[in-house]
Design an enzyme around this catalytic site. Structure first.
Site, PDB file in Angstrom:
ATOM      1  CB  VAL A  10      30.483 -41.106  -6.421  1.00 43.00           C
ATOM      2  CG1 VAL A  10      31.231 -40.861  -7.727  1.00 43.00           C
ATOM      3  CG2 VAL A  10      31.453 -41.116  -5.258  1.00 43.00           C
ATOM      4  CB  THR A  49      26.351 -37.172  -4.250  1.00 43.71           C
ATOM      5  OG1 THR A  49      25.913 -35.836  -4.058  1.00 43.71           O
ATOM      6  CG2 THR A  49      25.422 -37.889  -5.210  1.00 43.71           C
ATOM      7  CG  ASP A  50      31.431 -38.591  -2.085  1.00 45.58           C
ATOM      8  OD1 ASP A  50      31.437 -38.122  -3.249  1.00 45.58           O
ATOM      9  OD2 ASP A  50      31.993 -39.661  -1.801  1.00 45.58           O
ATOM     10  NE  ARG A  51      35.314 -30.474  -1.406  1.00 47.01           N
ATOM     11  CZ  ARG A  51      36.236 -29.817  -0.794  1.00 47.01           C
ATOM     12  NH1 ARG A  51      36.666 -30.230   0.379  1.00 47.01           N
ATOM     13  NH2 ARG A  51      36.740 -28.721  -1.302  1.00 47.01           N
TER      14      ARG A  51
END
Length: 144
Positions: A19, A14-16
């Protein structure tokens, strides 16, 4: 016939924004394709021992929705074309909890030998059993 691969989203994918980062969808479809090979054909490590590799010629996809950390998802994979050396797969990544399609993708690959990264045009003659198996898988998956 679609073949399915299932697992949960890992935190590092996931990213910041919380998602799955877009770059990880290609990794996910590669994981699914490797398991499809193992289940339907032979393991990739066995192919490599024979001197055969399967480079990717192209890969693309469309983002429809998003997966988040710990979401359970499945990848449906279908071999839609095999032309003696080259093959094409289609993928749907589906959120298993709500049934929503999150990503639709496709990739094309080819058989190569000895690290050449060029299509092995004599694949049918050198590996007739593997060739027949891929033909039967394509017929099965495309419903012919």
């Amino acid at each position: 016939m679609n073949w399915e691969y299932s697992r949960r989203v890992k935190y590092y994918e996931t990213d910041r924004m919380g998602v799955v980062h877009h770059s990880n969808y290609l990794r996910i479809i590669e994981d699914a394709r490797m398991e499809w090979l193992r289940d339907n054909f032979m393991s990739y490590s066995e192919l490599e021992k024979m001197g055969v590799i399967i480079p990717t010629a192209s890969a693309s996809g469309k983002f429809i929705s998003y997966l988040r950390f710990d979401d359970l998802f499945k990848v449906t994979i279908k071999l839609v074309q095999f032309k003696g050396v080259k093959m094409q797969f289609e993928y749907d990544i589906i959120n298993s909890e709500n049934g929503q399609i999150c990503y639709k993708g496709e990739s094309s690959h080819f058989f190569a030998v000895d690290g050449s990264y060029k299509p092995y045009l004599s694949f049918r003659n050198k590996f007739p059993e593997l060739y027949k198996k891929m033909c039967s898988l394509c017929k099965r998956d495309s419903g012919i």
